[in-house]
Write an enzyme that holds these catalytic residues in place. Structure first.
Site, PDB file in Angstrom:
ATOM      1  N   GLY A  31       0.874  -1.413  -0.143  1.00  0.00           N
ATOM      2  CA  GLY A  31      -0.243   0.009   0.106  1.00  0.00           C
ATOM      3  C   GLY A  31       0.865   1.425   0.059  1.00  0.00           C
ATOM      4  CG  HIS A  37       2.803   0.884  -5.251  1.00  0.00           C
ATOM      5  ND1 HIS A  37       3.151   1.914  -4.389  1.00  0.00           N
ATOM      6  CD2 HIS A  37       3.793  -0.129  -4.668  1.00  0.00           C
ATOM      7  CE1 HIS A  37       3.755   1.681  -3.321  1.00  0.00           C
ATOM      8  NE2 HIS A  37       4.368   0.551  -3.535  1.00  0.00           N
ATOM      9  CD  GLN A  61       7.683  -7.216   3.449  1.00  0.00           C
ATOM     10  OE1 GLN A  61       7.027  -7.781   3.104  1.00  0.00           O
ATOM     11  NE2 GLN A  61       8.223  -6.123   2.803  1.00  0.00           N
ATOM     12  CB  VAL A 176       8.317   4.709 -11.460  1.00  0.00           C
ATOM     13  CG1 VAL A 176       7.483   5.967 -11.680  1.00  0.00           C
ATOM     14  CG2 VAL A 176       7.740   3.679 -12.507  1.00  0.00           C
ATOM     15  CG  MET A 184       8.298   7.680  -7.455  1.00  0.00           C
ATOM     16  SD  MET A 184       6.540   7.884  -8.268  1.00  0.00           S
ATOM     17  CE  MET A 184       6.784   9.284  -9.212  1.00  0.00           C
TER      18      MET A 184
HETATM   19  P1  AMP Z   1       6.223  -2.192  -1.760  1.00  0.00           P
HETATM   20  O1  AMP Z   1       4.538  -1.664  -1.471  1.00  0.00           O
HETATM   21  O2  AMP Z   1       7.138  -0.986  -1.243  1.00  0.00           O
HETATM   22  O3  AMP Z   1       6.526  -3.510  -1.108  1.00  0.00           O
HETATM   23  O4  AMP Z   1       6.361  -2.418  -3.355  1.00  0.00           O
HETATM   24  C1  AMP Z   1       5.474  -3.104  -3.996  1.00  0.00           C
HETATM   25  C2  AMP Z   1       6.214  -3.407  -5.431  1.00  0.00           C
HETATM   26  O5  AMP Z   1       6.275  -2.160  -5.917  1.00  0.00           O
HETATM   27  C3  AMP Z   1       7.310  -4.031  -5.217  1.00  0.00           C
HETATM   28  O6  AMP Z   1       7.462  -4.993  -6.549  1.00  0.00           O
HETATM   29  C4  AMP Z   1       8.209  -2.822  -5.586  1.00  0.00           C
HETATM   30  O7  AMP Z   1       9.598  -3.257  -6.158  1.00  0.00           O
HETATM   31  C5  AMP Z   1       7.403  -2.029  -6.547  1.00  0.00           C
HETATM   32  N1  AMP Z   1       7.954  -0.630  -6.588  1.00  0.00           N
HETATM   33  C6  AMP Z   1       8.128   0.082  -5.397  1.00  0.00           C
HETATM   34  N2  AMP Z   1       8.549   1.397  -5.771  1.00  0.00           N
HETATM   35  C7  AMP Z   1       8.739   1.276  -7.058  1.00  0.00           C
HETATM   36  C8  AMP Z   1       9.423   2.084  -8.029  1.00  0.00           C
HETATM   37  N3  AMP Z   1       9.804   3.381  -7.816  1.00  0.00           N
HETATM   38  N4  AMP Z   1       9.329   1.850  -9.384  1.00  0.00           N
HETATM   39  C9  AMP Z   1       8.801   0.668  -9.610  1.00  0.00           C
HETATM   40  N5  AMP Z   1       8.389  -0.284  -8.760  1.00  0.00           N
HETATM   41  C10 AMP Z   1       8.309   0.112  -7.481  1.00  0.00           C
END
Ligand code: AMP
Length: 284
Positions: A31, A37, A61, A176, A184
């Site tokens: 989230g 995302h 985690q 991104v 981000m």
């Molecule tokens: P998280 O909510 O941080 O666990 O991220 C969920 C998914 O979004 C994971 O696969 C992350 O690698 C991906 N993600 C987070 N930030 C970015 C970003 N800036 N660019 C691309 N994917 C992202």
């Protein structure tokens, strides 16, 4: 936007979609949704008929003392953003259902989890692989999209899926970034304005490294020294690590070959940010 919290209901929806001959795409998240995302959701939308996005701040985690409690949670605004890019369903399970009393089972991917983030977060990947395996078992997707932003996570999840014969195709989406290059991250919102401005050093140092490699530098140590000295000159930045590794094995490489992953983790006050770039040296 349909939000399912019940594990059995999620399983049923997916079973139904599969029975209708549809492919199920899946994007696991914690989230606090941002454009990073959403880019994964768009990719899943392109590649599958029915798109499930999970929102679950996974306690296993986080280590004690990390930001589990203060991790931003806002299901309503996340749901609006996720709906706007065409997802079909949000799966937001409860912690007590994912980890009922007496929970005792964990998945550990060895070797790849020891270096980089494994040093300062020794139990992190065990939590990631466990929750991803559980989510795969519940959502039963054909494919799942992960972000290159978490490059070590990508290597670890790919290895788990291969080693355990899990029939899910792993798709990887590029990092991104904000207009000034900062990757981000849900954690960027913790930064003070001064830290936010210092944090641009991450991408700047990665680009300097890529330029050096393009100009013929092949020694990992030389590149690492340059990146470290660039970051060290920045107000309030404290290096956790700067490494150059094989992107699949997460093992150190001395010479930069066709593909080498330069990964950095840096503290800005109490906030630890990670970023990476794939360096392309000369072939052969
Ligand atoms: P998280 O909510 O941080 O666990 O991220 C969920 C998914 O979004 C994971 O696969 C992350 O690698 C991906 N993600 C987070 N930030 C970015 C970003 N800036 N660019 C691309 N994917 C992202």
């Amino acid at each position: 936007m349909d939000v399912v919290t019940d594990i059995d209901e999620m399983r049923l929806v997916s079973e139904r979609k599969r029975a209708e001959g549809k492919t199920v795409g899946f994007v696991p998240t914690m989230g606090a949704v941002h454009e990073g995302h959403l880019s994964l959701v768009r990719r899943a939308r392109e590649l599958s008929d029915f798109v499930v996005v999970s929102i679950f701040v996974n306690p296993t985690q986080f280590s004690p003392g990390e930001d589990f409690r203060k991790y931003p949670r806002d299901l309503e605004s996340d749901a609006r953003a996720i709906e706007s890019v065409g997802a079909d369903l949000i799966f937001a399970p409860e912690s007590r259902d994912m980890y009922p009393g007496g929970y005792a089972t964990y998945i550990i991917v060895e070797n790849l989890t020891k270096e980089l983030c494994g040093h300062s977060r020794p139990t992190h990947f065990r939590g990631v692989t466990t929750v991803v395996a559980k989510l795969f078992a519940i959502v039963n997707p054909h494919m799942a999209v992960f972000g290159q932003k978490d490059a070590q996570q990508v290597a670890v999840v790919k290895r788990m899926v291969r080693d355990l014969n899990i029939p899910v195709t792993i798709e990887v989406s590029p990092v991104v970034r904000e207009p000034d290059g900062l990757a981000m991250s849900s954690r960027n919102r913790y930064l003070t304005p001064e830290q936010r401005s210092s944090a641009t050093v991450l991408y700047r140092s990665l680009c300097l490294a890529a330029d050096s490699v393009a100009s013929g530098v092949t020694s990992s140590n030389d590149i690492i020294r340059k990146v470290r000295s660039t970051i060290r000159k920045t107000d309030g930045a404290k290096i956790d690590y700067v490494y150059i590794v094989d992107p699949d094995e997460i093992s150190h490489v001395e010479r930069i070959g066709e593909n080498a992953l330069l990964a950095v983790a840096v503290w800005f006050g109490k906030t630890r940010l990670i970023d990476n770039i794939v360096l392309h040296g000369k072939k052969g």
